[in-house]
Design an enzyme around this catalytic site. Structure first.
Site, PDB file in Angstrom:
ATOM      1  N   ASP A  89      -6.775   4.824  -5.638  1.00  0.00           N
ATOM      2  CA  ASP A  89      -5.650   3.876  -5.603  1.00  0.00           C
ATOM      3  C   ASP A  89      -4.886   4.060  -4.291  1.00  0.00           C
ATOM      4  OD1 ASP A  89      -3.764   2.017  -6.518  1.00  0.00           O
ATOM      5  OD2 ASP A  89      -2.635   3.510  -7.680  1.00  0.00           O
TER       6      ASP A  89
ATOM      7  N   GLU B 131      -4.636   1.407   0.820  1.00  0.00           N
ATOM      8  CA  GLU B 131      -4.584   0.306   1.827  1.00  0.00           C
ATOM      9  C   GLU B 131      -4.369   0.833   3.247  1.00  0.00           C
ATOM     10  OE1 GLU B 131      -2.970   0.293  -1.165  1.00  0.00           O
ATOM     11  OE2 GLU B 131      -4.608  -0.882  -2.003  1.00  0.00           O
TER      12      GLU B 131
ATOM     13  N   ASP C  60      -2.683  -4.893  -8.949  1.00  0.00           N
ATOM     14  CA  ASP C  60      -1.579  -5.121  -9.889  1.00  0.00           C
ATOM     15  C   ASP C  60      -1.320  -6.593 -10.169  1.00  0.00           C
ATOM     16  OD1 ASP C  60      -1.445  -2.427  -9.799  1.00  0.00           O
ATOM     17  OD2 ASP C  60       0.389  -2.335  -8.606  1.00  0.00           O
TER      18      ASP C  60
HETATM   19  O1  MIG Z   1       2.612   2.337  -7.180  1.00  0.00           O
HETATM   20  O2  MIG Z   1      -0.786   5.029 -10.263  1.00  0.00           O
HETATM   21  O3  MIG Z   1      -2.558  -0.473  -8.825  1.00  0.00           O
HETATM   22  O4  MIG Z   1      -3.242   0.555 -11.331  1.00  0.00           O
HETATM   23  O5  MIG Z   1      -1.410   2.326 -12.536  1.00  0.00           O
HETATM   24  C1  MIG Z   1       1.860   2.193  -8.344  1.00  0.00           C
HETATM   25  C2  MIG Z   1       0.115   4.102 -10.793  1.00  0.00           C
HETATM   26  C3  MIG Z   1       0.624   3.041  -8.197  1.00  0.00           C
HETATM   27  C4  MIG Z   1      -0.866   1.194  -8.601  1.00  0.00           C
HETATM   28  C5  MIG Z   1      -2.156   0.816  -9.243  1.00  0.00           C
HETATM   29  C6  MIG Z   1      -2.031   0.899 -10.724  1.00  0.00           C
HETATM   30  C7  MIG Z   1      -1.619   2.290 -11.133  1.00  0.00           C
HETATM   31  C8  MIG Z   1      -0.322   2.676 -10.421  1.00  0.00           C
HETATM   32  N1  MIG Z   1      -0.466   2.552  -8.985  1.00  0.00           N
END
Ligand code: MIG
Length: 767
Positions: A409, A412, A483
């Site tokens: 996650d 980017e 998201d």
């Molecule tokens: O700033 O890890 O897209 O799936 O549950 C949020 C917490 C960070 C974004 C991800 C999401 C995940 C969440 N993350």
């Protein structure tokens, strides 16, 4: 008449020169030609690995006002002004340089107002900076009849015509349906149909870039980049499918996944804070007779968001025991890993990274710090092999625990205190470069490091899920669309988003079922599981702080309907797995827009609320609140309603009933589909029987079988069954036999009878 450029040939590269420019054409294959102009940028591709060039015959002819460079599939014309035009072998125009000049959109805004408007959070697109000396653009003719697909995960509709987009990987927790220009991934490929003639165009340049598909002016579309070389691929092919096959030849295909990864997965941000909560979900899934294969652990399982640590205390002091216990019951754990490493002297990962100089730095040589979940955090420099190797080894912390998949996650990379400045030093294939250049491939390199690490540690087909990606990431990772929200427009969005990801080489993709942010409703959750039931990655996930959206969260009838669809999914897993086996060879996505199968039918070129699974399953979900009937367009051929076998002619719109518990589903007549056993998880014990359902009277089908786990299939350890049906004549042949045990019995369900054939080991056939 203006003078033609001179040219020089170097094997399959032709170098054209005039006083101003030098443009190289390289014949990669008869159907792929690269256009390249060096803008003094070094560096090789992240999307394309290995030598893709095939020995190809081509000829170059000089005409009075242009050159013609031809392969068996493509002809490129270059004129005195160095315009480039690509035609197919029948001389149909495909990709034609636009001769006029651009006519920028008047947005009725000056620089000062723009600042205010942006400060309030509005998105003012189209800000391509033509004063930047590195800026360049490529402007192509747009025909009145031209559709443009691809571009990965971008929002909006299947056909991107009329919209504009940016490639700059962006963490956006609230993407809109239309006209949101940036998202998590940069996949700069377009798959087009110009007056019905298919083509592909891939711009391989990681710098921030912009696409406008006839929004500025309906006569052209353009691509622009803020830096980097002019480097694009003209892709031909007789059909849209051939174009996708060619594009994935170039950038790679999703390898065969472990079979269980096609099972249902339950997730929620917050579960993983304690073993008790995770166990509670497992128990409730089992008590509710809900099939599933995995539970995902979000960031809460770690110690203070430190990657590659585990909050042991919250897992009875022994997370390995917990994970192993589940594993022994056939249930898998997938754990999240973010790239940001907590700045925390004494924490092993941070210390190792500092000692070995693995984190990105500013121009003064100081390790760069921004904030993410753990607070102050530093960022691994994934553009170096040593850093990738180190990261991959760290993944062993999780795989040794028995974790079966890794979810990447925030890559980017996202950061809470503003975007990382452009000049922070990130490596590009080991050489110092900039964040500006490496931003869009950061997630790609992280996913690759993870894939390689997991593969080395386990020998199994790695299950990696990434949020950020670049073209080519499909070789290493599954993706999800980030998201979304629990709103109907985002349920609608999943069809074009997943279909366009598929057209862009990313066949293994999914969305957060039920919606991530905001509060879902029983009806929305129900329609979401129906609509997404064939998405390759099938995961319900939601944000901390939103209302619960597990299958049982709303009681009945939601729970029963949800269960019915999960059971249906498991019946279809052998079909989905067969499609993956084919995809890994031809690059064609499982979930696909109708146009990919039927491009000659103009009716299917703009469909956003139906999709196909392979060639013969048509899905027409309900994506509107309180709708109980819908119009379905059936393409050419005859179709059978999956639920009652009612037959319909194609090339017509029909009205179908769709009460809350029904997903309109159609099977092309004369199709044979494998029909898996009723199970609540994918077992590692091989199936010894298989059933095939015949829709219509005859057909033929190849079915694939292997151990579903590792790479032995690459040494021939797989079976290929050929099922042939001609009315009541049924035959099953083992066309390739390399995996043991083969099915002992095969049942074929015909219209009015069921025939079971048994395996005879002495003759190695089915009778
Ligand atoms: O700033 O890890 O897209 O799936 O549950 C949020 C917490 C960070 C974004 C991800 C999401 C995940 C969440 N993350």
């Amino acid at each position: 008449m203006a003078k033609l450029p001179t040219y020089q040939q170097d094997h399959q590269t032709i170098i054209f020169k005039n006083s101003a420019r030098e443009i190289q054409l390289t014949i990669i294959t008869p159907e792929i030609i690269r256009v390249y102009e060096n803008h003094s940028e070094s560096g090789t591709s992240y999307a394309i690995e290995g030598d893709k060039q095939k020995p190809t015959d081509y000829r170059i002819i000089q005409k009075p006002d242009h050159y013609e460079i031809s392969t068996s599939a493509l002809t490129i014309k270059m004129d005195a002004a160095m315009h480039l035009d690509a035609y197919d072998s029948n001389n149909h125009p495909l990709i034609i340089d636009y001769r006029g000049s651009r006519t920028p959109l008047d947005r009725g805004i000056d620089e000062e107002h723009k600042k205010f408007v942006q400060e309030e959070g509005h998105n003012v697109p189209g800000a391509d900076d033509q004063n930047n000396p590195h800026y360049f653009q490529v402007v192509k003719d747009l025909a009145a009849d031209e559709q443009i697909y691809g571009l990965g995960d971008k929002t909006g509709y299947m056909n991107k015509r009329g919209y504009e987009y940016d490639d700059w990987n962006t963490d956006n927790p609230a993407p809109h349906l239309e006209n949101f220009t940036r998202l998590y991934k940069s996949i700069p490929v377009i798959i087009g149909l110009k007056a019905g003639h298919p083509y592909g165009l891939f711009f391989d340049n990681p710098y921030r870039s912009h696409f406008d598909f006839g929004k500025e002016n309906p006569d052209y579309y353009f691509y622009s980049a803020e830096d980097g070389n002019l480097n694009y691929y003209l892709i031909g092919g007789k059909t849209l499918k051939a174009v996708v096959t060619n594009y994935t030849y170039l950038t790679g295909r999703t390898p065969l996944p472990q079979k269980w990864t096609l099972g249902y997965q339950q997730s929620r941000w917050g579960y993983s804070a304690s073993q008790k909560m995770v166990q509670g979900i497992v128990d409730k899934m089992q008590q509710s007779d809900l099939p599933f294969d995995a539970i995902h652990l979000d960031i809460d399982y770690m110690q203070g968001y430190r990657v590659f640590t585990w909050d042991d205390a919250a897992y009875a002091g022994n997370p390995k025991k917990f994970v192993t216990n589940l594993k022994n019951q056939g249930k898998k754990i997938v754990a999240i890993i973010d790239p940001g490493v907590k700045k925390d002297p004494g924490y092993k990962i941070y210390d190792q990274g500092i000692q070995n100089d693995y984190f990105v730095k500013d121009l003064q040589g100081k390790v760069y710090v921004n904030q993410v979940w753990p607070g102050d955090a530093v960022f691994p420099d994934f553009g170096r092999t040593a850093v990738q190797d180190w990261w991959g080894k760290n993944d062993q912390f999780l795989t040794d625990m028995g974790v079966a998949g890794i979810w990447n996650d925030m890559n980017e990379p996202a950061s809470f205190q503003g975007e990382i400045p452009q000049d922070i030093v990130f490596s590009d294939h080991g050489r110092p470069s900039t964040h500006k250049k490496m931003h869009n491939v950061y997630g790609h390199n992280m996913a690759k490091a993870t894939y390689e690490g997991v593969k080395r540690a386990t020998g199994r087909r790695p299950f990696v899920i990434t949020r950020a990606a670049y073209s080519g990431t499909q070789k290493y990772s599954t993706v999800w669309t980030g998201d979304n929200h629990s709103i109907w427009p985002h349920l609608q969005l999943l069809i074009p988003q997943l279909c366009n990801l598929g057209m862009s080489g990313f066949t293994f993709a999914g969305t957060d079922i039920g919606g991530f942010g905001s509060d879902t409703t029983p009806e929305l959750l129900t329609r979401w599981i129906e609509a997404a039931i064939f998405s390759p990655l099938l995961r319900n996930h939601s944000a901390m702080g939103t209302r619960a959206q597990e299958p049982w969260a709303f009681g009945e009838p939601t729970l029963s309907i949800y269960r019915k669809f999960l059971k249906l999914r498991y019946r279809f897993i052998p079909y989905l797995y067969d499609l993956f086996a084919r995809e890994s060879k031809n690059g064609l996505p499982l979930m696909r827009p109708l146009v990919l199968n039927d491009e000659n039918d103009p009716r299917v070129r703009n469909i956003n609320d139906q999709y196909m699974v392979g060639d013969s399953v048509l899905v027409a979900p309900i994506v509107q609140p309180s709708q109980r009937k819908r119009l379905v367009y059936l393409p050419a051929g005859k179709w059978l309603d999956f639920w009652n076998h009612q037959e319909y002619d194609g090339q017509q719109d029909i009205v179908v009933d769709a009460p809350l518990d029904k997903l309109p589903l159609f099977i092309k007549k004369e199709t044979i589909l494998p029909w898996g056993p009723e199970v609540n998880q994918i077992s590692e014990t091989p199936d010894t029987t298989m059933t095939f359902n015949v829709y219509g009277d005859s057909g033929s089908y190849h079915h694939y079988q292997d151990n579903g786990l590792d790479f032995k299939y690459q040494q021939g350890e797989f079976n290929d069954y050929l099922i042939n049906v001609d009315h009541d004549q049924v035959s099953v042949k083992l066309v390739h036999q390399g995996f043991q045990p083969v099915y002992q019995h095969v049942t074929v369900n015909l219209k009015n009878q069921s025939i079971t054939l048994d395996y005879h080991s002495d003759t190695e056939d089915y009778k």
